[in-house]
Design a protein around this motif. Structure first.
Motif, mmCIF file in Angstrom:
data_model
loop_
_atom_site.group_PDB
_atom_site.id
_atom_site.type_symbol
_atom_site.label_atom_id
_atom_site.label_comp_id
_atom_site.label_asym_id
_atom_site.label_seq_id
_atom_site.Cartn_x
_atom_site.Cartn_y
_atom_site.Cartn_z
ATOM 1 N N ARG A 248 0.841 -1.219 0.000
ATOM 2 C CA ARG A 248 0.000 0.000 0.000
ATOM 3 C C ARG A 248 0.864 1.252 0.000
ATOM 4 O O ARG A 248 0.651 2.184 -0.766
ATOM 5 C CB ARG A 248 -0.828 0.056 1.294
ATOM 6 C CG ARG A 248 -2.053 -0.757 1.276
ATOM 7 C CD ARG A 248 -2.862 -0.408 2.533
ATOM 8 N NE ARG A 248 -3.842 -1.430 2.764
ATOM 9 C CZ ARG A 248 -3.795 -2.332 3.755
ATOM 10 N NH1 ARG A 248 -2.806 -2.322 4.640
ATOM 11 N NH2 ARG A 248 -4.744 -3.230 3.863
ATOM 12 N N HIS A 249 1.837 1.234 0.890
ATOM 13 C CA HIS A 249 2.688 2.392 1.038
ATOM 14 C C HIS A 249 3.451 2.658 -0.266
ATOM 15 O O HIS A 249 3.564 3.794 -0.718
ATOM 16 C CB HIS A 249 3.653 2.130 2.208
ATOM 17 C CG HIS A 249 4.449 3.325 2.564
ATOM 18 N ND1 HIS A 249 5.804 3.387 2.358
ATOM 19 C CD2 HIS A 249 4.094 4.524 3.072
ATOM 20 C CE1 HIS A 249 6.243 4.576 2.726
ATOM 21 N NE2 HIS A 249 5.236 5.285 3.175
ATOM 22 N N ALA A 250 3.948 1.583 -0.890
ATOM 23 C CA ALA A 250 4.763 1.736 -2.104
ATOM 24 C C ALA A 250 3.965 2.299 -3.278
ATOM 25 O O ALA A 250 4.532 2.963 -4.143
ATOM 26 C CB ALA A 250 5.370 0.387 -2.485
ATOM 27 N N VAL B 157 5.903 -0.460 -11.688
ATOM 28 C CA VAL B 157 6.125 -0.458 -10.238
ATOM 29 C C VAL B 157 7.622 -0.477 -9.939
ATOM 30 O O VAL B 157 8.364 -1.289 -10.494
ATOM 31 C CB VAL B 157 5.425 -1.683 -9.594
ATOM 32 C CG1 VAL B 157 5.978 -1.992 -8.227
ATOM 33 C CG2 VAL B 157 3.934 -1.425 -9.483
ATOM 34 N N GLY B 158 8.020 0.448 -9.098
ATOM 35 C CA GLY B 158 9.428 0.501 -8.705
ATOM 36 C C GLY B 158 10.304 1.238 -9.696
ATOM 37 O O GLY B 158 11.448 1.546 -9.400
ATOM 38 N N ALA C 164 6.716 -8.158 -1.258
ATOM 39 C CA ALA C 164 6.883 -6.934 -0.457
ATOM 40 C C ALA C 164 8.353 -6.536 -0.353
ATOM 41 O O ALA C 164 8.709 -5.365 -0.479
ATOM 42 C CB ALA C 164 6.277 -7.143 0.934
ATOM 43 N N ARG C 165 9.215 -7.530 -0.161
ATOM 44 C CA ARG C 165 10.646 -7.216 -0.046
ATOM 45 C C ARG C 165 11.182 -6.680 -1.384
ATOM 46 O O ARG C 165 12.013 -5.773 -1.421
ATOM 47 C CB ARG C 165 11.408 -8.487 0.385
ATOM 48 C CG ARG C 165 12.873 -8.259 0.638
ATOM 49 C CD ARG C 165 13.130 -7.408 1.883
ATOM 50 N NE ARG C 165 14.530 -7.085 2.069
ATOM 51 C CZ ARG C 165 15.033 -5.831 2.068
ATOM 52 N NH1 ARG C 165 14.252 -4.784 1.921
ATOM 53 N NH2 ARG C 165 16.315 -5.631 2.249
ATOM 54 N N ALA C 166 10.670 -7.260 -2.470
ATOM 55 C CA ALA C 166 11.123 -6.823 -3.802
ATOM 56 C C ALA C 166 10.730 -5.370 -4.048
ATOM 57 O O ALA C 166 11.529 -4.574 -4.559
ATOM 58 C CB ALA C 166 10.515 -7.727 -4.883
ATOM 59 N N ILE C 167 9.540 -5.018 -3.660
ATOM 60 C CA ILE C 167 9.070 -3.648 -3.916
ATOM 61 C C ILE C 167 9.819 -2.664 -3.009
ATOM 62 O O ILE C 167 10.168 -1.556 -3.425
ATOM 63 C CB ILE C 167 7.530 -3.572 -3.785
ATOM 64 C CG1 ILE C 167 6.968 -2.427 -4.606
ATOM 65 C CG2 ILE C 167 7.044 -3.452 -2.383
ATOM 66 C CD1 ILE C 167 5.462 -2.454 -4.755
#
Ligand SMILES: Cc1ncc(COP(=O)(O)O)c(C=O)c1O
Length: 391
Positions: free
Chosen positions: A56-58, A183-184, A252-255
């Motif tokens: 969500r935050h990302a 994303v990212g 999550a860790r990837a993002i």
């Protein structure tokens, strides 16, 4: 010579840091988050909820907004189109999408049109960038949903979501974005951009395959989606099936890593991409860029080499991981994206898609250039492997 991978739009290797984060959830913390009445389930449940917050935050989705963990962007995209269609049977019946969407959007759109919906496929300029005005002028009072990707998977072009989001928001139309390639890499803030629904997959950002998400800005929008997977009622009834806890933790860790590394990483990747392009152009005549590098994500490079069929070239450079048409589109050889951009058959038939990524080095780029230069030289001496050059 060891193989070199420069196809990071198809998939990416798992980052060791992502794997380290996932590892405990395969073995000692293997619990089922739905069975959280005991220690094991509780640990898994906490990891999943923490991952949901990270996601969500990302992507700039409000706290407590729905994040539905799925098997990847294909499933998320299907959930949006088919889920909306099922619940919206007697309301708006028109969708607007760009003609360069991934097939996991275009195929559900085709399904909609076979089930009583109208769809407008908005064309794209030769740059590979969608004109937001054309999307906006396709909107009608009957439009339920607009779907525009964040960045294209073949030419890397970043799409003008903000202008589209302002228009859809002001008219009460839902905006979905397939952000699998964005994303990212490009700033995604659902609240600021006016995105209601956002899909992506972990394996494009150095996370595991088979893990993705659909982020929904408001619970009221999630309530408009009919679940496509029925069963035990996981994910708030939206997606039944035991959660893929290691995959979710990995996503999550990837993002998180993308957020942390992107500012520096993307500069380095862009420099490698530029070196690749100039190396190819210096030694090979007739290298044409497909798309527009000024508005593309840094690792993307799609070029056509005059008179050199990409299938023939790829057959001679088997140790280089690079694609002809869109690799994630399965076996269908031709590129609907390059065709939508108005490129002719010979240019499409000679297109190569490179995606430079996190672990590529300048030596990789030099070796890729050398091997391609040699292969092109050989092919140009064997006219039967060429493509007829059309104006
Ligand atoms: C833009 C885009 N959307 C959706 C997908 C589908 O992702 P997945 O195969 O992980 O479901 C891909 C890649 O394959 C993609 O590049």
């Amino acid at each position: 010579m060891s193989p070199i991978y420069v196809d990071h739009f198809a998939t990416t290797p798992l980052d060791q840091r992502v794997f380290d984060a996932m590892r405990p959830y395969f073995q000692q913390d293997f619990g089922n988050p739905a069975n959280d009445g005991h220690h094991f389930g509780q640990i898994a449940r906490e990891a999943v909820e923490e991952a949901r917050d990270t996601v969500r935050h990302a992507v700039g989705s409000p706290s407590n907004s729905p994040v539905i963990f799925t098997s990847g962007a294909t499933e998320s995209n299907n959930l949006v189109f088919r889920g909306l269609a099922e619940r919206q049977k007697h309301r708006r019946r028109h969708v607007v999408v760009s003609s360069i969407e991934h097939k996991s959007v275009l195929a559900p759109v085709r399904w909609l049109t076979q089930n009583g919906y109208a769809a407008t496929l908005v064309p794209v300029a030769q740059t590979g960038v969608i004109n937001s005005d054309e999307i906006i002028s396709a909107l009608t009072d009957d439009t339920l949903l607009v779907s525009v990707m964040a960045a294209n998977n073949e030419v890397g072009t970043i799409q003008p979501l903000e202008a589209i989001g302002q228009a859809t928001r002001s008219r009460g139309i839902l905006l979905h974005s397939d952000a699998t390639q964005g994303v990212g890499k490009v700033p995604i803030d659902m609240a600021r951009l006016g995105i209601d629904l956002l899909s992506f997959s972990a394996h494009k950002i150095y996370g595991p395959k088979g893990s993705g998400a659909l982020c929904v800005a408001a619970a009221s929008t999630a309530a408009e989606l009919a679940p496509q997977m029925l069963g035990g009622g996981q994910e708030n009834e939206m997606r039944s099936g035991t959660l893929n806890v290691p995959g979710i933790v990995g996503l999550a860790r990837a993002i998180e890593l993308m957020q942390e590394l992107t500012p520096i990483e993307q500069v380095r990747i862009r420099a490698l991409r530029d070196a690749l392009l100039s190396g190819l152009q210096k030694s090979i005549e007739g290298v044409q860029i497909n798309g527009n590098l000024d508005c593309a994500v840094p690792g993307a490079l799609n070029v056509s080499i005059d008179g050199v069929r990409s299938t023939a070239l790829l057959a001679r450079i088997r140790d280089i991981g690079v694609s002809g048409a869109a690799a994630c589109g399965g076996k269908s050889a031709t590129s609907h994206v390059l065709a939508a951009m108005g490129l002719n058959r010979s240019r499409i038939g000679s297109a190569l898609r490179f995606g430079i990524g996190r672990f590529n080095t300048p030596e990789d780029v030099d070796s890729v250039i050398d091997q391609i230069v040699t292969a092109v030289g050989w092919i140009r001496n064997q006219p039967q492997f060429g493509v007829e050059i059309q104006a």
